[in-house]
Design an enzyme around this catalytic site. Structure first.
Site, PDB file in Angstrom:
ATOM      1  N   ASP A  81       0.866  -1.380   0.121  1.00  0.00           N
ATOM      2  CA  ASP A  81      -0.028  -0.039  -0.164  1.00  0.00           C
ATOM      3  C   ASP A  81       0.723   1.282  -0.133  1.00  0.00           C
ATOM      4  O   ASP A  81       2.024   1.260   0.507  1.00  0.00           O
ATOM      5  CB  ASP A  81      -0.897   0.059   1.245  1.00  0.00           C
ATOM      6  CG  ASP A  81      -2.122  -1.011   1.189  1.00  0.00           C
ATOM      7  OD1 ASP A  81      -2.127  -1.800   0.027  1.00  0.00           O
ATOM      8  OD2 ASP A  81      -3.027  -0.735   1.985  1.00  0.00           O
ATOM      9  N   HIS A 110       3.632  -2.484   3.104  1.00  0.00           N
ATOM     10  CA  HIS A 110       3.842  -1.435   2.760  1.00  0.00           C
ATOM     11  C   HIS A 110       5.137  -1.035   1.940  1.00  0.00           C
ATOM     12  O   HIS A 110       5.984  -1.470   2.330  1.00  0.00           O
ATOM     13  CB  HIS A 110       3.608  -0.230   3.758  1.00  0.00           C
ATOM     14  CG  HIS A 110       2.314  -0.191   4.453  1.00  0.00           C
ATOM     15  ND1 HIS A 110       1.918  -1.134   5.481  1.00  0.00           N
ATOM     16  CD2 HIS A 110       1.169   0.626   4.265  1.00  0.00           C
ATOM     17  CE1 HIS A 110       0.731  -1.097   5.824  1.00  0.00           C
ATOM     18  NE2 HIS A 110       0.195   0.047   5.063  1.00  0.00           N
TER      19      HIS A 110
END
Length: 726
Positions: A95, A247
């Site tokens: 992300d 992430h």
């Protein structure tokens, strides 16, 4: 003072057609810079983002099959469904990227281990780093939407949600020529954590044609818990398939990269395959190629974002340059003007062994000065120094010459000529002058009784070829007049003190200046090669080896422009003429002796402080706007106030040196903001004129004749020379 030229080039009509373009282009460039900065701030800044995160609420309105279902939520049909990843298949998801530092390292690890993943990217990051989006697609990974600005969509309207998705898709179209059907809401978790606030958003997202992808396991790598802990949290249990949340942006991700380098081979040895989502689900690709107008809109967006970054980098360099120039100039002015003031105010200060008492010739070139000429001549009649006055009427059509002749003054001569421009008028006056010291002034200027006496005293030094006087604004009762008053006292006269100490005075002001006749004759008199004949002649005298000095007590009061349009016209001519003079005398850079000294000291300073600095100065205010909108707001305001404070100190010091009241400095902040923009546009317009080969004509300013000379002392008799009207 402005004169018109009677010369017309053959293509003057064509050039007149260019005139609106020349006015328009500087404004367009200014707005283009602002637009680029606004775009850059829009894409880069977190100020525009909404950082609210809604706490969990009840989930009684969420269907049971969603709460107990898999991480892929399909609400595109009438009945919502979910999907799970089959056993021994892992979908790694990353992300908040792409990030220029960490995303390439993640991609390198995936490539090394022959693994695919899904990258849920934000529109801001995809717009800034499109090459990373292209790499993801080229290497077989899937890309999903993560909104443009990463807000919690449960707080947002449908219109804002549409905008977040469309802007994100626009960035993907421009970066890789694709659309995607995958979406992950910011701040999402597992499907069992869906609640009454997030579920309506998920339903609406499905109605737009998207699959919502949450996760089975969360590595919580953003907390930086350590490599071992990231692996423990991410690893699926008992051979189950999983969508794993990681992430690749949002901070230091070195732990994520190290964990990934261990995690991939370990699970591959256990029989896991790392695939993108549609591979794992044996479904068609989530990517759709974009063509036509949508593709070109995306490419245009990426191009503009890239251009805004490049322009901002260039402007940031320009801001650093103007910051250095501002503080360097103010530092030099404060230091050197202080030395100048202490030198000239010593009790035993003398320009030469004996004071100058010989009579001088005062040349007053005039073109349509009917409203001003009487005040000008009468101020000269009160002179404390013996003078002759020669008014050169340059083809006036308003009776200027008749007004002077009707005054019947014994020491005034009128010389008439057809309109030929100011340099020709001054040369005509020089040919008719009787004396060896020549004072030049404008037809809209008045002298104090002591002005001529103070102006000519430096000629007691035989090395002095020209003297600059202290020009002041006479009509300073309006706001624009007060602003010019500040400029004259602070900018022009403080500058002249500095240049005097450095022995490179660039300009004898047309309103009040004096010349040794032999110096004028040696350089060929006044030239019409440039529109700034005063700057041109001053530089020529420097190059001939003469000294040029500043006489601060030789005050003259001139009528400054009273409208923005007139100010624009005047400064346009000054700026363009100064650029012409610098170019004309560029050879001084390579000369030896006094000419070389002026070329290597004076020309660079004039170029930096009178051309480059005003051209870059609006960046101070442009970045002020940028900082106020996008931050850091407090630091931006403090920096701007710091620059203003330095300017205020210099202005106050200049006013004190000139013994002027400080009251006009109240308008200094507004003057600095507005003047910078005017001077920027004027200078840019001058550059455009030069680059397009244009030639300006003399622009006559409208005068009101509102500047009168200070009265002589009671009973004082002006020691004028006898003369006759001609």
């Amino acid at each position: 003072m402005a004169f018109r030229s009677t010369r017309r080039s053959p293509d003057s009509a064509s050039r007149r057609r260019w005139l609106p373009l020349r006015y328009l282009l500087p404004v367009l460039v200014l707005f283009a810079m602002l637009a680029m900065l606004m775009l850059r701030g829009y894409v880069h800044s977190e100020i525009l983002a909404d950082f609210r995160v809604r706490p969990g609420t009840a989930d009684d309105k969420v269907p049971e099959q969603i709460l107990e279902g898999g991480p892929v939520i399909d609400t595109r049909g009438k009945t919502p469904t979910t999907l799970r990843v089959p056993d021994h298949r892992v979908v790694l998801t990353f992300d908040d990227g792409p990030d220029p530092t960490w995303t390439p390292r993640v991609l390198d690890v995936l490539k090394k281990n022959h693994a695919h993943a899904v990258f849920f990217v934000t529109g801001t990051m995809a717009s800034r780093y499109p090459e990373l989006i292209r790499r993801m697609v080229d290497e077989g990974h899937e890309v999903g939407l993560h909104t443009f600005n990463h807000p919690d969509l449960s707080y947002q309207s449908k219109r804002r949600i549409d905008w977040e998705l469309s802007q994100n898709q626009l960035a993907l179209a421009g970066a890789a020529g694709i659309r995607t059907s995958l979406f992950r809401p910011p701040y999402s978790s597992e499907s069992e954590n869906m609640d009454n606030a997030s579920w309506p958003v998920t339903e609406y997202i499905g109605s737009l044609g998207y699959l919502t992808v949450v996760n089975d396991t969360d590595s919580e790598d953003w907390q930086k818990p350590g490599v071992d802990e990231i692996i423990r949290r991410a690893k699926p249990e008992h051979g189950q398939g999983a969508i794993i949340l990681m992430h690749d942006s949002g901070g230091d991700r070195h732990q994520t990269v190290r964990a990934l380098a261990r995690f991939l081979p370990e699970l591959q040895e256990e029989g896991y395959r790392f695939q993108n989502l549609t591979e794992a689900l044996d479904a068609p690709s989530a990517h759709t190629k974009v063509t036509g107008a949508e593709l070109w809109k995306g490419k245009a967006w990426i191009f503009l974002v890239s251009a805004s970054d490049d322009v901002t980098d260039i402007l940031a360099v320009g801001l650093a340059v103007i910051g250095f120039l501002v503080f360097a100039r103010f530092g030099l002015m404060l230091l050197l003007s202080g030395l100048h003031a202490r030198r000239t105010r010593r009790k035993n200060f003398r320009w030469g062994p004996e004071p100058v008492t010989e009579p001088v010739s005062v040349l007053v070139p005039a073109y349509n000065e009917a409203k001003c000429i009487e005040n000008t001549v009468r101020s000269l009649m009160r002179s404390e120094h013996p003078i002759e006055i020669i008014v050169i009427d340059d083809g006036s059509s308003d009776g200027t010459a008749r007004i002077v002749e009707a005054m019947g003054l014994p020491n005034v001569r009128v010389v008439r000529q057809l309109n030929a421009g100011k340099p020709a008028a001054l040369n005509r006056g020089l040919a008719n002058a009787r004396y060896d010291i020549i004072v030049m002034m404008d037809g809209d200027t008045v002298f104090e009784p002591a002005t001529v006496r103070e102006l000519v005293q430096p000629f007691s030094d035989p090395r002095v070829g020209a003297v600059a006087g202290n020009a002041k604004v006479g009509n300073k009762d309006t706001l624009i007049g007060a602003w010019q008053h500040i400029e004259y006292v602070m900018g022009f006269n403080l500058d002249r003190r500095m240049y005097d100490v450095l022995q490179c005075m660039p300009t004898i002001p047309g309103a009040v200046g004096a010349f040794r006749r032999s110096a004028l004759e040696r350089v060929g008199g006044m030239s019409d090669d440039t529109l700034a004949e005063d700057t041109d002649i001053t530089m020529a005298i420097h190059r001939d080896g003469w000294r040029v000095v500043y006489a601060e007590k030789a005050r003259a009061w001139t009528e400054a422009p009273e409208s923005v349009q007139q100010l624009w016209s005047q400064r346009y001519r000054w700026s363009y003429g100064t650029m012409q003079a610098i170019w004309k005398h560029r050879g001084a850079l390579l000369d030896r002796g006094p000419s070389g000294r002026f070329g290597r000291v004076g020309l660079p300073l004039v170029s930096l402080f009178m051309v480059v600095a005003p051209l870059l100065a609006p960046l101070i205010d442009i970045f002020l706007i940028y900082g106020l909108l996008f931050g850091p707001t407090e630091k931006t305001i403090l920096a701007w106030l710091g620059v203003l404070a330095v300017q205020a100190v210099c202005a106050a010091y200049a006013f004190i040196l000139d013994r002027e009241p400080l009251t006009p400095l109240i308008s200094l902040p507004l003057q600095q903001i507005l003047y910078r923009q005017i001077m920027y546009v004027v200078l840019l317009q001058s550059w455009i004129t030069a680059l397009t080969g244009g030639r300006l004509r003399w622009q006559k300013l409208r005068r009101k004749g509102g500047v009168s000379a200070p009265p002589s002392a009671p009973g004082q008799r002006s020691p004028v020379m006898d003369g006759s009207s001609a």
